[in-house]
Scaffold this motif. Structure first.
Motif, PDB file in Angstrom:
ATOM      1  N   PRO A 176      59.535 -73.610 -43.720  1.00 28.02           N
ATOM      2  CA  PRO A 176      59.106 -73.051 -42.436  1.00 28.02           C
ATOM      3  C   PRO A 176      59.606 -73.855 -41.240  1.00 28.02           C
ATOM      4  O   PRO A 176      60.070 -74.996 -41.385  1.00 28.02           O
ATOM      5  CB  PRO A 176      57.577 -73.116 -42.536  1.00 28.02           C
ATOM      6  N   PRO A 177      59.523 -73.259 -40.048  1.00 28.47           N
ATOM      7  CA  PRO A 177      59.978 -73.966 -38.848  1.00 28.47           C
ATOM      8  C   PRO A 177      59.363 -75.360 -38.732  1.00 28.47           C
ATOM      9  O   PRO A 177      58.143 -75.518 -38.809  1.00 28.47           O
ATOM     10  CB  PRO A 177      59.506 -73.047 -37.714  1.00 28.47           C
ATOM     11  N   HIS A 178      60.243 -76.350 -38.552  1.00 24.53           N
ATOM     12  CA  HIS A 178      59.811 -77.741 -38.496  1.00 24.53           C
ATOM     13  C   HIS A 178      60.847 -78.538 -37.709  1.00 24.53           C
ATOM     14  O   HIS A 178      61.915 -78.032 -37.374  1.00 24.53           O
ATOM     15  CB  HIS A 178      59.654 -78.330 -39.909  1.00 24.53           C
ATOM     16  N   THR A 179      60.522 -79.778 -37.412  1.00 20.27           N
ATOM     17  CA  THR A 179      61.465 -80.669 -36.745  1.00 20.27           C
ATOM     18  C   THR A 179      61.494 -82.007 -37.465  1.00 20.27           C
ATOM     19  O   THR A 179      60.561 -82.370 -38.179  1.00 20.27           O
ATOM     20  CB  THR A 179      61.085 -80.927 -35.270  1.00 20.27           C
ATOM     21  N   HIS A 180      62.589 -82.726 -37.262  1.00 21.12           N
ATOM     22  CA  HIS A 180      62.704 -84.128 -37.678  1.00 21.12           C
ATOM     23  C   HIS A 180      62.867 -84.947 -36.400  1.00 21.12           C
ATOM     24  O   HIS A 180      63.936 -84.947 -35.793  1.00 21.12           O
ATOM     25  CB  HIS A 180      63.905 -84.339 -38.606  1.00 21.12           C
ATOM     26  N   PRO A 181      61.813 -85.617 -35.943  1.00 23.81           N
ATOM     27  CA  PRO A 181      61.871 -86.275 -34.637  1.00 23.81           C
ATOM     28  C   PRO A 181      62.856 -87.435 -34.562  1.00 23.81           C
ATOM     29  O   PRO A 181      63.238 -87.826 -33.466  1.00 23.81           O
ATOM     30  CB  PRO A 181      60.432 -86.763 -34.421  1.00 23.81           C
ATOM     31  N   ARG A 182      63.264 -87.961 -35.720  1.00 20.71           N
ATOM     32  CA  ARG A 182      64.138 -89.140 -35.688  1.00 20.71           C
ATOM     33  C   ARG A 182      65.469 -88.931 -36.392  1.00 20.71           C
ATOM     34  O   ARG A 182      66.178 -89.910 -36.653  1.00 20.71           O
ATOM     35  CB  ARG A 182      63.407 -90.335 -36.309  1.00 20.71           C
ATOM     36  N   GLY A 183      65.842 -87.683 -36.713  1.00 22.58           N
ATOM     37  CA  GLY A 183      67.093 -87.525 -37.450  1.00 22.58           C
ATOM     38  C   GLY A 183      67.723 -86.154 -37.318  1.00 22.58           C
ATOM     39  O   GLY A 183      67.038 -85.130 -37.292  1.00 22.58           O
ATOM     40  N   THR A 184      69.050 -86.133 -37.237  1.00 25.92           N
ATOM     41  CA  THR A 184      69.839 -84.918 -37.384  1.00 25.92           C
ATOM     42  C   THR A 184      69.941 -84.592 -38.865  1.00 25.92           C
ATOM     43  O   THR A 184      70.002 -85.496 -39.710  1.00 25.92           O
ATOM     44  CB  THR A 184      71.240 -85.122 -36.778  1.00 25.92           C
ATOM     45  N   GLU A 185      69.964 -83.304 -39.193  1.00 30.66           N
ATOM     46  CA  GLU A 185      70.046 -82.868 -40.592  1.00 30.66           C
ATOM     47  C   GLU A 185      71.312 -82.056 -40.812  1.00 30.66           C
ATOM     48  O   GLU A 185      71.634 -81.169 -40.020  1.00 30.66           O
ATOM     49  CB  GLU A 185      68.828 -82.027 -40.960  1.00 30.66           C
ATOM     50  N   VAL A 189      66.400 -73.690 -32.909  1.00 32.65           N
ATOM     51  CA  VAL A 189      66.132 -73.235 -31.548  1.00 32.65           C
ATOM     52  C   VAL A 189      66.317 -74.404 -30.595  1.00 32.65           C
ATOM     53  O   VAL A 189      65.797 -75.505 -30.834  1.00 32.65           O
ATOM     54  CB  VAL A 189      64.698 -72.684 -31.421  1.00 32.65           C
ATOM     55  N   THR A 190      67.045 -74.180 -29.520  1.00 35.36           N
ATOM     56  CA  THR A 190      67.266 -75.250 -28.545  1.00 35.36           C
ATOM     57  C   THR A 190      66.009 -75.487 -27.714  1.00 35.36           C
ATOM     58  O   THR A 190      65.041 -74.726 -27.768  1.00 35.36           O
ATOM     59  CB  THR A 190      68.422 -74.900 -27.595  1.00 35.36           C
ATOM     60  N   SER A 191      66.029 -76.513 -26.915  1.00 35.63           N
ATOM     61  CA  SER A 191      64.896 -76.864 -26.053  1.00 35.63           C
ATOM     62  C   SER A 191      64.807 -75.917 -24.866  1.00 35.63           C
ATOM     63  O   SER A 191      65.681 -75.068 -24.644  1.00 35.63           O
ATOM     64  CB  SER A 191      65.054 -78.306 -25.554  1.00 35.63           C
ATOM     65  N   ASN A 192      63.747 -76.083 -24.072  1.00 37.98           N
ATOM     66  CA  ASN A 192      63.570 -75.275 -22.855  1.00 37.98           C
ATOM     67  C   ASN A 192      64.787 -75.382 -21.924  1.00 37.98           C
ATOM     68  O   ASN A 192      65.111 -74.442 -21.209  1.00 37.98           O
ATOM     69  CB  ASN A 192      62.330 -75.740 -22.082  1.00 37.98           C
ATOM     70  N   GLY A 195      65.620 -83.414 -33.668  1.00 34.03           N
ATOM     71  CA  GLY A 195      64.443 -83.046 -32.903  1.00 34.03           C
ATOM     72  C   GLY A 195      64.234 -81.566 -32.668  1.00 34.03           C
ATOM     73  O   GLY A 195      63.179 -81.172 -32.161  1.00 34.03           O
ATOM     74  N   LEU A 196      65.210 -80.704 -33.009  1.00 33.51           N
ATOM     75  CA  LEU A 196      65.077 -79.279 -32.711  1.00 33.51           C
ATOM     76  C   LEU A 196      64.400 -78.538 -33.868  1.00 33.51           C
ATOM     77  O   LEU A 196      64.581 -78.876 -35.033  1.00 33.51           O
ATOM     78  CB  LEU A 196      66.442 -78.651 -32.424  1.00 33.51           C
ATOM     79  N   ILE A 197      63.616 -77.509 -33.519  1.00 34.72           N
ATOM     80  CA  ILE A 197      62.930 -76.702 -34.525  1.00 34.72           C
ATOM     81  C   ILE A 197      63.968 -75.925 -35.337  1.00 34.72           C
ATOM     82  O   ILE A 197      64.863 -75.293 -34.777  1.00 34.72           O
ATOM     83  CB  ILE A 197      61.949 -75.723 -33.846  1.00 34.72           C
ATOM     84  N   HIS A 198      63.816 -75.959 -36.683  1.00 32.97           N
ATOM     85  CA  HIS A 198      64.752 -75.244 -37.539  1.00 32.97           C
ATOM     86  C   HIS A 198      64.048 -74.755 -38.797  1.00 32.97           C
ATOM     87  O   HIS A 198      62.913 -75.140 -39.089  1.00 32.97           O
ATOM     88  CB  HIS A 198      65.953 -76.122 -37.891  1.00 32.97           C
ATOM     89  N   PHE A 199      64.732 -73.901 -39.571  1.00 33.99           N
ATOM     90  CA  PHE A 199      64.122 -73.281 -40.748  1.00 33.99           C
ATOM     91  C   PHE A 199      65.215 -72.872 -41.726  1.00 33.99           C
ATOM     92  O   PHE A 199      66.398 -72.799 -41.370  1.00 33.99           O
ATOM     93  CB  PHE A 199      63.313 -72.042 -40.341  1.00 33.99           C
ATOM     94  N   GLN A 200      64.786 -72.578 -42.972  1.00 32.51           N
ATOM     95  CA  GLN A 200      65.667 -72.012 -43.980  1.00 32.51           C
ATOM     96  C   GLN A 200      64.879 -70.979 -44.792  1.00 32.51           C
ATOM     97  O   GLN A 200      63.756 -71.275 -45.228  1.00 32.51           O
ATOM     98  CB  GLN A 200      66.211 -73.082 -44.940  1.00 32.51           C
TER      99      GLN A 200
END
Length: 223
Positions: A107-116, A130-133, A155-160
């Motif tokens: 589900p939609p989630h973020t990794h605050p300290r890492g690019t995936e 989804v990008t930021s505001n 840090g961006l919200i993403h999903f699979q």
């Protein structure tokens, strides 16, 4: 599973490109230890005496078996972060295995300290972030097939989502030894103690009954 060697090579190269996010190490190795009396505190974890390190400290076998997808989300994330893989300490990288039942969702989630960076090994996944505001919450989405790679910026919200009729498998490389995970629905509606309904009704522009219903649900954690 013949794609596994190629997958790991791709992830290794991607992780190397993102190596500089965590502080660079000042020693060859710094195997994490929970023994506070025998280590030196470095970057969130104590280091085992390097003279006591063994090859096993740099081995993780948790990806050998499929994760259990018999849950409400139909997916299972098996992390290889520093907590599970002590040899990663100070190296600025980590990995995860993600198993999907048909229709399964990470589900939609973020990794605050890492690019995936994600590579699909089996199946077909609909992915997106989804990008930021600042960039008007733009959705970038794509359908991935076996062998495809997609990157989710830090840090961006993403999903699979597994949109195929068969099992799917993906591996992720992340640019931090401890990238963290914030699952959006769990954090917003499953917070303990709960976030004030006044806050959520105004933020989501819904009736309080909707908020009460959502806060009463069991928010499953697939990590």
């Amino acid at each position: 599973m013949k794609f596994l060697p190629v997958s790991f090579l791709i992830l290794a190269l991607a992780a190397a490109a993102a190596f500089a996010y965590d502080p660079s190490p000042l020693q060859d190795i710094c195997v994490a230890t929970n023994d506070l009396n025998s280590g030196v505190f470095v970057n969130g974890k104590f280091c085992k005496d390097p003279k006591q390190a063994t090859a096993d400290d740099f081995l993780f076998m948790g990806f050998r078996n499929p994760g259990n997808t018999s849950n409400p989300l139909g997916s299972k994330v098996t992390p290889a972060f520093v907590d599970q893989f002590p040899g990663l300490n100070t190296l600025g990288i980590s990995m995860a295995r993600i198993d999907f039942a048909p229709g399964g969702l990470n589900p939609p989630h973020t990794h605050p300290r890492g690019t995936e960076v994600l590579v699909v090994v089996e199946g077909t996944l609909l992915v997106g972030f989804v990008t930021s505001n600042q960039l008007n919450n733009t959705l970038f989405t794509k359908v991935l097939y076996k062998g495809d790679v997609f990157v989710f910026p830090i840090g961006l919200i993403h999903f699979q989502l597994n949109i195929g009729n068969t099992y799917a498998l993906a591996f992720a490389g992340l640019s931090s030894q401890n990238p963290g995970v914030i699952t959006i629905a769990n954090a917003v509606f499953g917070a303990k103690p709960p976030i004030s309904a006044d806050v959520l009704t105004k933020a989501f522009q819904v009736d309080k009954k909707v908020v009460d219903y959502l806060q009463a649900q069991f928010w499953y954690d697939n990590n």
